[in-house]
Design a protein around this motif. Structure first.
Motif, PDB file in Angstrom:
ATOM      1  N   GLY A  53       0.832  -1.203   0.000  1.00 38.91           N
ATOM      2  CA  GLY A  53       0.000   0.000   0.000  1.00 38.91           C
ATOM      3  C   GLY A  53       0.864   1.249   0.000  1.00 38.91           C
ATOM      4  O   GLY A  53       0.625   2.192  -0.759  1.00 38.91           O
ATOM      5  N   ILE A  54       1.898   1.228   0.860  1.00 38.01           N
ATOM      6  CA  ILE A  54       2.811   2.381   0.924  1.00 38.01           C
ATOM      7  C   ILE A  54       3.455   2.608  -0.435  1.00 38.01           C
ATOM      8  O   ILE A  54       3.508   3.725  -0.954  1.00 38.01           O
ATOM      9  CB  ILE A  54       3.904   2.140   1.985  1.00 38.01           C
ATOM     10  CG1 ILE A  54       3.286   2.101   3.381  1.00 38.01           C
ATOM     11  CG2 ILE A  54       4.960   3.240   1.931  1.00 38.01           C
ATOM     12  CD1 ILE A  54       4.257   1.711   4.469  1.00 38.01           C
ATOM     13  N   ILE A  55       3.931   1.504  -1.036  1.00 39.59           N
ATOM     14  CA  ILE A  55       4.597   1.613  -2.325  1.00 39.59           C
ATOM     15  C   ILE A  55       3.660   2.225  -3.367  1.00 39.59           C
ATOM     16  O   ILE A  55       4.026   3.131  -4.104  1.00 39.59           O
ATOM     17  CB  ILE A  55       5.072   0.217  -2.801  1.00 39.59           C
ATOM     18  CG1 ILE A  55       6.177  -0.279  -1.878  1.00 39.59           C
ATOM     19  CG2 ILE A  55       5.564   0.263  -4.239  1.00 39.59           C
ATOM     20  CD1 ILE A  55       6.676  -1.666  -2.208  1.00 39.59           C
ATOM     21  N   SER A  67       2.025   9.599  -5.842  1.00 37.14           N
ATOM     22  CA  SER A  67       2.482  10.963  -5.588  1.00 37.14           C
ATOM     23  C   SER A  67       3.483  11.434  -6.649  1.00 37.14           C
ATOM     24  O   SER A  67       3.599  12.617  -6.920  1.00 37.14           O
ATOM     25  CB  SER A  67       3.083  11.080  -4.190  1.00 37.14           C
ATOM     26  OG  SER A  67       4.248  10.320  -4.135  1.00 37.14           O
ATOM     27  N   ILE A  68       4.193  10.482  -7.275  1.00 39.23           N
ATOM     28  CA  ILE A  68       5.101  10.885  -8.362  1.00 39.23           C
ATOM     29  C   ILE A  68       4.277  11.387  -9.522  1.00 39.23           C
ATOM     30  O   ILE A  68       4.558  12.393 -10.133  1.00 39.23           O
ATOM     31  CB  ILE A  68       5.864   9.679  -8.928  1.00 39.23           C
ATOM     32  CG1 ILE A  68       6.620   9.002  -7.846  1.00 39.23           C
ATOM     33  CG2 ILE A  68       6.794  10.101 -10.051  1.00 39.23           C
ATOM     34  CD1 ILE A  68       7.197   7.715  -8.351  1.00 39.23           C
ATOM     35  N   ILE A  77      12.711   3.507  -2.047  1.00 39.69           N
ATOM     36  CA  ILE A  77      11.886   2.994  -0.951  1.00 39.69           C
ATOM     37  C   ILE A  77      11.244   1.662  -1.347  1.00 39.69           C
ATOM     38  O   ILE A  77      11.231   0.703  -0.567  1.00 39.69           O
ATOM     39  CB  ILE A  77      10.815   4.037  -0.550  1.00 39.69           C
ATOM     40  CG1 ILE A  77      11.512   5.244   0.087  1.00 39.69           C
ATOM     41  CG2 ILE A  77       9.787   3.442   0.405  1.00 39.69           C
ATOM     42  CD1 ILE A  77      10.578   6.345   0.514  1.00 39.69           C
ATOM     43  N   SER A  78      10.742   1.580  -2.603  1.00 45.66           N
ATOM     44  CA  SER A  78      10.089   0.346  -3.039  1.00 45.66           C
ATOM     45  C   SER A  78      11.061  -0.829  -3.004  1.00 45.66           C
ATOM     46  O   SER A  78      10.745  -1.901  -2.475  1.00 45.66           O
ATOM     47  CB  SER A  78       9.558   0.495  -4.456  1.00 45.66           C
ATOM     48  OG  SER A  78       8.720   1.601  -4.537  1.00 45.66           O
ATOM     49  N   LEU A  79      12.265  -0.633  -3.562  1.00 44.36           N
ATOM     50  CA  LEU A  79      13.229  -1.731  -3.589  1.00 44.36           C
ATOM     51  C   LEU A  79      13.605  -2.160  -2.173  1.00 44.36           C
ATOM     52  O   LEU A  79      13.719  -3.345  -1.874  1.00 44.36           O
ATOM     53  CB  LEU A  79      14.488  -1.317  -4.361  1.00 44.36           C
ATOM     54  CG  LEU A  79      14.303  -1.177  -5.876  1.00 44.36           C
ATOM     55  CD1 LEU A  79      15.555  -0.620  -6.524  1.00 44.36           C
ATOM     56  CD2 LEU A  79      13.952  -2.516  -6.493  1.00 44.36           C
ATOM     57  N   LEU A  80      13.788  -1.162  -1.280  1.00 40.81           N
ATOM     58  CA  LEU A  80      14.135  -1.491   0.105  1.00 40.81           C
ATOM     59  C   LEU A  80      13.043  -2.324   0.758  1.00 40.81           C
ATOM     60  O   LEU A  80      13.319  -3.299   1.459  1.00 40.81           O
ATOM     61  CB  LEU A  80      14.354  -0.207   0.907  1.00 40.81           C
ATOM     62  CG  LEU A  80      15.803   0.265   0.978  1.00 40.81           C
ATOM     63  CD1 LEU A  80      15.880   1.661   1.576  1.00 40.81           C
ATOM     64  CD2 LEU A  80      16.641  -0.699   1.809  1.00 40.81           C
ATOM     65  N   ILE A  81      11.771  -1.949   0.523  1.00 40.47           N
ATOM     66  CA  ILE A  81      10.681  -2.689   1.159  1.00 40.47           C
ATOM     67  C   ILE A  81      10.528  -4.073   0.521  1.00 40.47           C
ATOM     68  O   ILE A  81      10.389  -5.080   1.214  1.00 40.47           O
ATOM     69  CB  ILE A  81       9.355  -1.897   1.070  1.00 40.47           C
ATOM     70  CG1 ILE A  81       9.472  -0.628   1.914  1.00 40.47           C
ATOM     71  CG2 ILE A  81       8.186  -2.751   1.562  1.00 40.47           C
ATOM     72  CD1 ILE A  81       8.242   0.252   1.885  1.00 40.47           C
TER      73      ILE A  81
END
Lengths: 253, 369
Positions: free
Chosen positions: B17-19, B25-26, B133-137
């Motif tokens: 969901g965060i991703i 937002s981009i 952030i996406s790759l980290l998660i």
């Protein structure tokens, strides 16, 4: 004696005392990387193609850092192959990014330092930005791939016949243990080296809308983000390379 | 069991969901022109109309291009209007910018004519933040989330400290940023290791190593009368440069030192679990072995970060007919000094972290000293 020479002598002595043979290797690795950097700058100034220079010297710097750090053949072999793969992915990511972002070269903030210098030097600063970004990331890639490879190797030393499928989970688990400190190493390195700039932005009251579009700020942040992406990708890639390496080993036996 | 599964599912849904939301937002920054006060336009078409060969006094051959650009204005009263304007850029693009179709640019308005003042970069910045952030998660799961949280907290702490630095008169910059380093280390290590004895030993080792390294460096600088170090050459200086030089070094070194101390002490802990009766000396030696393997690579990490930044200016200096010696002196000496001081800290961490752990651990077994 200049301060720099004195500092270097103290560092070299400490490396020797604390590290012994490993210390000597570390001294050579640092000196080697300095020589490579000198060559990179000279060759680019001599009009060699920057993208090819960074691809070639990127590999050489990775090799210098990795093979002079660890003595375990499997760890260094896997770390080097994985770093090489990450380097290629990075180059592919950075090429369009740096063309679209226009963060190359200098900005009004640099006008004082640029006084009296000719800017029309005939070398593309977009390509130089690529070189800078990749260089700043190489150390972190080498460090992360080595940490994961060494950790997996230790597990294999404990359980030599661990099924290859299970190895993946173990490898990712090691990655999850090192990711936080690995990312913090680059993060602190970046904010340390940009502290003056950050204070400058705040002191001169840059508004948020100006800041997130300013060449220098965006350029520095992009560099930090790319390093973080590189370290994150280094984990699964190292795990996959290690798996393949083991598979090949077992087939041979 | 089903409850646990539900919990895990919830966590995964939350993460993705965060991703997804960040991704939205981009998309939004592509349409945020209304939020800006400056006029913004989107490039519709570009034609390179002219190119002139140029040679400077050092015989560098460059080319000056002229682009004719059609731009659609996105905000202000003139929104929707299409205008045609020109942009000049050189092959080297040192101070100027080459634009691509679809990219958005800031415009300035004088009387009846518009000029491009620069690229709008918020969308690409947002995209890269999202990708990171996406790759980290995705790859690092919970560890990735904690890493992101610690980076955000540390940035906030940095901003507060800079605010204090600018607003309190005669504040001691080294003490201020030294305190920042202590707080940052405490928070970063707590998030990475949890709040326990292992984390406290790692924390002590990190702060101890940074402190000893800075003290040794200060003594060397005093003894050599700072010969060859021109602090006024530091970039973007708004205050007394020398304390800032030390503050920068403290923070840059801290990350690598925490990394190393964590590795050393974590390995020692694991060994203690496997062999509870290990003597303090063997434990020290085990830590030392880990440290010796990583100290060189960690110093290289910082070396490359500090020196890469000096690359564009160094190439510019060389192409402006300067010698290598002068180029090095003007652009790299300070960064090299900072790397070496950080390196001293990284080397010192090996005995300090291994030693502290060997001294401070509580073993359940009988200890043979």
């Amino acid at each position: 004696m200049t301060s720099l020479t004195a500092l270097f002598i103290v560092l070299a002595l400490m490396l020797l005392i604390v590290g012994g043979k490993k210390g000597i290797q570390a001294i050579f690795s640092l000196l080697g990387n300095f020589v490579w950097l000198f060559l990179i700058i000279t060759l680019i100034a001599w009009d060699f193609e920057p993208v090819i220079i960074i691809a070639v010297f990127g590999l050489i710097i990775l090799a210098t850092t990795i093979f002079l750090s660890d003595d375990n053949d499997q760890v260094t072999r896997v770390a080097f192959l994985a770093s090489f793969s990450v380097l290629i992915i990075l180059i592919i990511l950075i090429l369009p990014l740096d063309i679209l972002a226009n963060v190359q070269g200098f900005s009004n903030e640099n006008s004082e330092e640029l006084e009296g210098l000719s800017l029309t030097i005939g070398i593309s600063f977009i390509k130089i930005t690529m070189v800078v970004t990749i260089l700043a990331t190489l150390g972190a890639i080498a460090e992360a791939t080595m940490a994961v490879a060494a950790g997996m190797q230790e597990i294999l030393a404990d359980i030599p016949m661990l099924p290859i499928k299970e190895l993946f989970g173990h490898g990712m688990h090691i990655g999850q243990q090192i990711i936080s400190t690995a990312i913090n190493t680059i993060f602190f390195g970046f904010i340390g080296s940009n502290l003056g700039l950050t204070i400058w932005f705040i002191k001169l009251n840059y508004s948020l809308e100006l800041l997130i579009n300013t060449k220098i700020f965006v350029g520095e942040v992009l560099m930090l983000l790319i390093s973080m992406i590189a370290v994150t990708l280094a984990v699964p890639i190292t795990v996959l390379v290690m798996q393949r390496d083991i598979k090949r080993h077992r087939v041979k036996q | 069991m089903t409850n646990l599964n539900k919990l895990i599912n919830l966590k995964i849904i939350l993460q993705y969901g965060i991703i997804f939301l960040l991704g939205l937002s981009i998309f939004a920054t592509k349409f945020d022109a209304q939020l800006y006060h400056h006029p913004i336009g989107e490039v519709i078409s570009i034609e390179t109309t002219k190119s002139i060969n140029e040679t400077d006094q050092f015989r560098n051959k460059d080319k000056l291009y002229t682009q004719t650009i059609r731009v659609k204005i996105l905000n202000t009263k003139a929104a929707g209007k299409t205008i045609t304007l020109t942009n000049q850029y050189t092959l080297s693009c040192a101070m100027d910018e080459k634009y691509e179709p679809k990219s958005q640019v800031f415009l300035s308005h004088h009387q009846n004519s518009y000029m491009i003042t620069g690229q709008k970069r918020d969308t690409i910045l947002a995209f890269m933040v999202w990708l990171t952030i996406s790759l980290l998660i995705i790859f690092m799961k919970q560890a990735g989330v904690f890493t992101i949280i610690s980076v955000i907290i540390n940035i906030s702490l940095l901003l507060v400290t800079i605010w204090l630095d600018l607003n309190i008169k005669n504040i001691n910059v080294i003490i201020l940023f030294g305190t920042l380093a202590v707080v940052m280390a405490l928070i970063t290590l707590s998030l990475a290791l949890g709040f326990n004895r292992q984390m406290l030993i790692t924390f002590l080792a990190s702060i101890g190593s940074v402190t000893v390294a800075i003290s040794i460096a200060s003594i060397i600088l005093i003894l050599t009368h700072q010969k060859g170090l021109q602090f006024d050459l530091m970039d973007y200086i708004t205050q007394l440069p020398q304390p800032l030089f030390i503050a920068e070094t403290i923070i840059a070194a801290l990350g690598a030192i925490m990394d190393e101390a964590t590795d050393i002490i974590a390995t020692q802990y694991e060994m203690l679990i496997a062999h509870p009766n290990l003597s303090r000396w063997s434990l020290y030696k085990a830590g030392q072995r880990v440290g010796q393997t990583i100290m060189g690579a960690l110093t290289s990490v910082l070396f490359l970060i500090f020196i890469a930044e000096a690359l564009p200016m160094s190439i510019l200096y060389l192409r402006n007919g300067n010698s290598w010696g002068y180029t090095l002196e003007m652009n790299m000496v300070l960064g090299l000094a900072q790397t070496i001081i950080a390196g001293i800290g990284i080397v010192l961490t090996v005995p300090i972290a291994s030693g502290l752990m060997a001294l401070l651990h509580q073993s359940k077994g009988v200890i043979n000293d």
